[in-house]
Design a protein around this motif. Sequence first.
Motif, PDB file in Angstrom:
ATOM      1  N   PRO A  67       9.185   6.463  -2.026  1.00  0.00           N
ATOM      2  CA  PRO A  67       8.303   5.458  -1.430  1.00  0.00           C
ATOM      3  C   PRO A  67       9.041   4.491  -0.514  1.00  0.00           C
ATOM      4  CG  PRO A  67       8.683   4.982  -3.747  1.00  0.00           C
ATOM      5  CD  PRO A  67       9.244   6.338  -3.490  1.00  0.00           C
ATOM      6  N   ARG A  68      10.323   4.288  -0.743  1.00  0.00           N
ATOM      7  CA  ARG A  68      11.063   3.351   0.109  1.00  0.00           C
ATOM      8  C   ARG A  68      11.092   3.834   1.554  1.00  0.00           C
ATOM      9  NH1 ARG A  68      16.260   3.477  -3.632  1.00  0.00           N
ATOM     10  NH2 ARG A  68      15.604   5.653  -3.485  1.00  0.00           N
ATOM     11  N   ARG A  69      11.175   5.123   1.752  1.00  0.00           N
ATOM     12  CA  ARG A  69      11.200   5.663   3.116  1.00  0.00           C
ATOM     13  C   ARG A  69       9.847   5.471   3.797  1.00  0.00           C
ATOM     14  NH1 ARG A  69      13.527  11.582   3.264  1.00  0.00           N
ATOM     15  NH2 ARG A  69      13.254  11.137   5.477  1.00  0.00           N
ATOM     16  N   LEU A  70       8.771   5.404   3.023  1.00  0.00           N
ATOM     17  CA  LEU A  70       7.447   5.187   3.592  1.00  0.00           C
ATOM     18  C   LEU A  70       7.176   3.711   3.855  1.00  0.00           C
ATOM     19  CD1 LEU A  70       5.328   7.629   1.397  1.00  0.00           C
ATOM     20  CD2 LEU A  70       6.144   8.012   3.717  1.00  0.00           C
ATOM     21  N   GLU A  71       7.723   2.865   2.998  1.00  0.00           N
ATOM     22  CA  GLU A  71       7.438   1.439   3.107  1.00  0.00           C
ATOM     23  C   GLU A  71       8.194   0.763   4.250  1.00  0.00           C
ATOM     24  OE1 GLU A  71       8.413   0.052  -0.773  1.00  0.00           O
ATOM     25  OE2 GLU A  71       6.388   0.332  -1.546  1.00  0.00           O
ATOM     26  N   GLN A  72       9.403   1.214   4.523  1.00  0.00           N
ATOM     27  CA  GLN A  72      10.249   0.529   5.503  1.00  0.00           C
ATOM     28  C   GLN A  72       9.573   0.340   6.865  1.00  0.00           C
ATOM     29  OE1 GLN A  72      13.941   2.730   5.406  1.00  0.00           O
ATOM     30  NE2 GLN A  72      14.998   1.067   4.337  1.00  0.00           N
ATOM     31  N   PRO A  73       8.986   1.367   7.454  1.00  0.00           N
ATOM     32  CA  PRO A  73       8.392   1.182   8.796  1.00  0.00           C
ATOM     33  C   PRO A  73       7.237   0.178   8.821  1.00  0.00           C
ATOM     34  CG  PRO A  73       8.645   3.506   8.274  1.00  0.00           C
ATOM     35  CD  PRO A  73       8.857   2.758   7.011  1.00  0.00           C
ATOM     36  N   PHE A  74       6.613  -0.077   7.652  1.00  0.00           N
ATOM     37  CA  PHE A  74       5.446  -0.957   7.629  1.00  0.00           C
ATOM     38  C   PHE A  74       5.805  -2.420   7.409  1.00  0.00           C
ATOM     39  CE2 PHE A  74       3.731   3.227   6.529  1.00  0.00           C
ATOM     40  CZ  PHE A  74       2.679   3.307   7.426  1.00  0.00           C
ATOM     41  N   ASP A  75       7.066  -2.717   7.165  1.00  0.00           N
ATOM     42  CA  ASP A  75       7.555  -4.099   7.125  1.00  0.00           C
ATOM     43  C   ASP A  75       6.718  -4.980   6.192  1.00  0.00           C
ATOM     44  OD1 ASP A  75       9.194  -6.224   7.752  1.00  0.00           O
ATOM     45  OD2 ASP A  75       7.996  -6.815   9.493  1.00  0.00           O
ATOM     46  N   ASP A  76       6.691  -4.623   4.918  1.00  0.00           N
ATOM     47  CA  ASP A  76       6.006  -5.410   3.893  1.00  0.00           C
ATOM     48  C   ASP A  76       4.513  -5.563   4.136  1.00  0.00           C
ATOM     49  OD1 ASP A  76       8.352  -5.737   2.516  1.00  0.00           O
ATOM     50  OD2 ASP A  76       8.856  -7.633   3.485  1.00  0.00           O
ATOM     51  N   ARG A  77       3.907  -4.589   4.796  1.00  0.00           N
ATOM     52  CA  ARG A  77       2.464  -4.615   4.983  1.00  0.00           C
ATOM     53  C   ARG A  77       1.758  -3.577   4.118  1.00  0.00           C
ATOM     54  NH1 ARG A  77       1.889  -3.695  11.142  1.00  0.00           N
ATOM     55  NH2 ARG A  77       3.852  -2.604  10.754  1.00  0.00           N
ATOM     56  N   VAL A  78       2.496  -2.552   3.697  1.00  0.00           N
ATOM     57  CA  VAL A  78       1.935  -1.500   2.847  1.00  0.00           C
ATOM     58  C   VAL A  78       2.881  -1.299   1.665  1.00  0.00           C
ATOM     59  CG1 VAL A  78       1.265   0.928   2.692  1.00  0.00           C
ATOM     60  CG2 VAL A  78       0.789  -0.362   4.776  1.00  0.00           C
ATOM     61  N   VAL A  82       3.518  -4.333  -7.260  1.00  0.00           N
ATOM     62  CA  VAL A  82       2.894  -5.659  -7.312  1.00  0.00           C
ATOM     63  C   VAL A  82       3.946  -6.749  -7.184  1.00  0.00           C
ATOM     64  CG1 VAL A  82       1.606  -7.261  -8.782  1.00  0.00           C
ATOM     65  CG2 VAL A  82       0.895  -4.866  -8.627  1.00  0.00           C
ATOM     66  N   GLY A  83       5.106  -6.544  -7.829  1.00  0.00           N
ATOM     67  CA  GLY A  83       6.179  -7.524  -7.719  1.00  0.00           C
ATOM     68  C   GLY A  83       6.675  -7.676  -6.296  1.00  0.00           C
ATOM     69  N   ARG A  84       6.826  -6.557  -5.585  1.00  0.00           N
ATOM     70  CA  ARG A  84       7.276  -6.622  -4.190  1.00  0.00           C
ATOM     71  C   ARG A  84       6.221  -7.283  -3.302  1.00  0.00           C
ATOM     72  NH1 ARG A  84       8.435  -1.376  -5.517  1.00  0.00           N
ATOM     73  NH2 ARG A  84       6.872  -0.547  -4.069  1.00  0.00           N
ATOM     74  N   LEU A  85       4.961  -6.975  -3.611  1.00  0.00           N
ATOM     75  CA  LEU A  85       3.858  -7.581  -2.857  1.00  0.00           C
ATOM     76  C   LEU A  85       3.859  -9.103  -3.040  1.00  0.00           C
ATOM     77  CD1 LEU A  85       1.242  -7.241  -1.204  1.00  0.00           C
ATOM     78  CD2 LEU A  85       0.032  -6.874  -3.370  1.00  0.00           C
ATOM     79  N   ALA A  86       4.075  -9.560  -4.270  1.00  0.00           N
ATOM     80  CA  ALA A  86       4.070 -10.999  -4.540  1.00  0.00           C
ATOM     81  C   ALA A  86       5.251 -11.692  -3.873  1.00  0.00           C
ATOM     82  CB  ALA A  86       4.099 -11.232  -6.043  1.00  0.00           C
ATOM     83  N   ARG A  87       6.410 -11.028  -3.839  1.00  0.00           N
ATOM     84  CA  ARG A  87       7.579 -11.638  -3.196  1.00  0.00           C
ATOM     85  C   ARG A  87       7.386 -11.728  -1.679  1.00  0.00           C
ATOM     86  NH1 ARG A  87      10.207  -8.518  -7.151  1.00  0.00           N
ATOM     87  NH2 ARG A  87      10.571  -6.807  -5.671  1.00  0.00           N
ATOM     88  N   ALA A  88       6.729 -10.748  -1.092  1.00  0.00           N
ATOM     89  CA  ALA A  88       6.530 -10.749   0.361  1.00  0.00           C
ATOM     90  C   ALA A  88       5.377 -11.650   0.785  1.00  0.00           C
ATOM     91  CB  ALA A  88       6.285  -9.312   0.849  1.00  0.00           C
ATOM     92  N   HIS A  89       4.423 -11.862  -0.104  1.00  0.00           N
ATOM     93  CA  HIS A  89       3.238 -12.649   0.242  1.00  0.00           C
ATOM     94  C   HIS A  89       2.989 -13.675  -0.869  1.00  0.00           C
ATOM     95  CE1 HIS A  89       2.230  -9.844   3.515  1.00  0.00           C
ATOM     96  NE2 HIS A  89       2.629  -8.910   2.687  1.00  0.00           N
TER      97      HIS A  89
END
Length: 396
Positions: free
Chosen positions: A99-110, A137-144
Amino acid sequence: MDCRRHTHCKAFTIDLDPREEVIRSGDVRIYAGAGVTTVVQPAERRCVTLAAFPPSTEDQYILGRIGAQLGLKHAPLQVRTRTNLSPAEAVFVGEYVDPRRLEQPFDDRVFFAGSYTENSYPLDSGEGACRSAFGAVGRLARAHPEVVPRSALGLPAAARLPREAARTHPNAPAHPGVDQVLRKAATATAVGLAPLVADVVFDDNSGCSWPWPGPAVYVANHRSIFDVPAGLLAFRHLRVSPRLVIAQKFFHKGAFGKMLHATGALPALRGSDATVNAGVAAIQAGESVAIMPEGKITAPDDAEAAEYGRGAAAIALATGVPVVPIGAVGTHEVWSGSKPWPLFRRRRPQVTIRIGSPIDPAGHTCGELNERIRDAVRALETGVTPVTSTDEADAA
């Protein structure tokens, strides 16, 4: 996934007739027995079944078990099936994606959550789903900062899994060095034992130079326990080292079972696609596979009517590699039946190992190729060339 240790077989999704009593209660229920687990989902008017360890995964057998479990009175409206024994997959998952390879291009949006991550159960699991969802959820909370988790309970620490070396395919041995040592030791044992009990000679009718330049499926008859050392001698003669397909029961026999795992042997699982899928994965990784399609020791007098497994033909058709037939003659005189040791005689019986021409699977159905393999092996064993349909037409 190593399907020698994980034998989920087939999943069924069945749309049930609305008149069935089992979906009229409205409650989700789970039924289990005889290796078949069924979840009834009344709201969707269906049931989902996982056939994990049944005697057979044939559709009609499993549907019969489901009917008995649920007390069904009417034919299903629709039945959908999915095999779960393909290498590198678990129960309901195809290919794993980092999932990290998928998340990187979206820059904490997905943020992705999946069901496979490091957990105490080293397969696709509910625990893995919980851990990856909690992490997302933890990553989402840290980014937003506006996102506030409703619970801060967390999860227990995941158990550390033993690190394994990278494998060329899911059933490859975890330690290639150990595999090589064991294979050399087994071949050396066969070389030392054979001259004591038999006079082994080779008769190469293939017209080929060996080793074959690429993977192949090697197929032989099975008349005696001595076929095992005879097979090792044949592979030494051909200068190949295929993965052996061995009866599943031997994988659970203590030290011998551990040796089979260590050498990357593949279990013969009747009634499922496990052996075929594992063989295909090995072929695609550049290895060869060896099978005795009769599946058990068969007396010469019973060989003509013996059941022939489809594994060799299915693997060859799926990969396009040739099938090399091998016929061993006289092994039953060396080590008869299931005796725990070979017969030592003053006059050693002769064992002839005949190598046939490789069979191209192209243009055959699985049944046709299976019969051609059977005929080729029988011809090598008996010395009688089979009459083909073309020969019959020429004679007419």
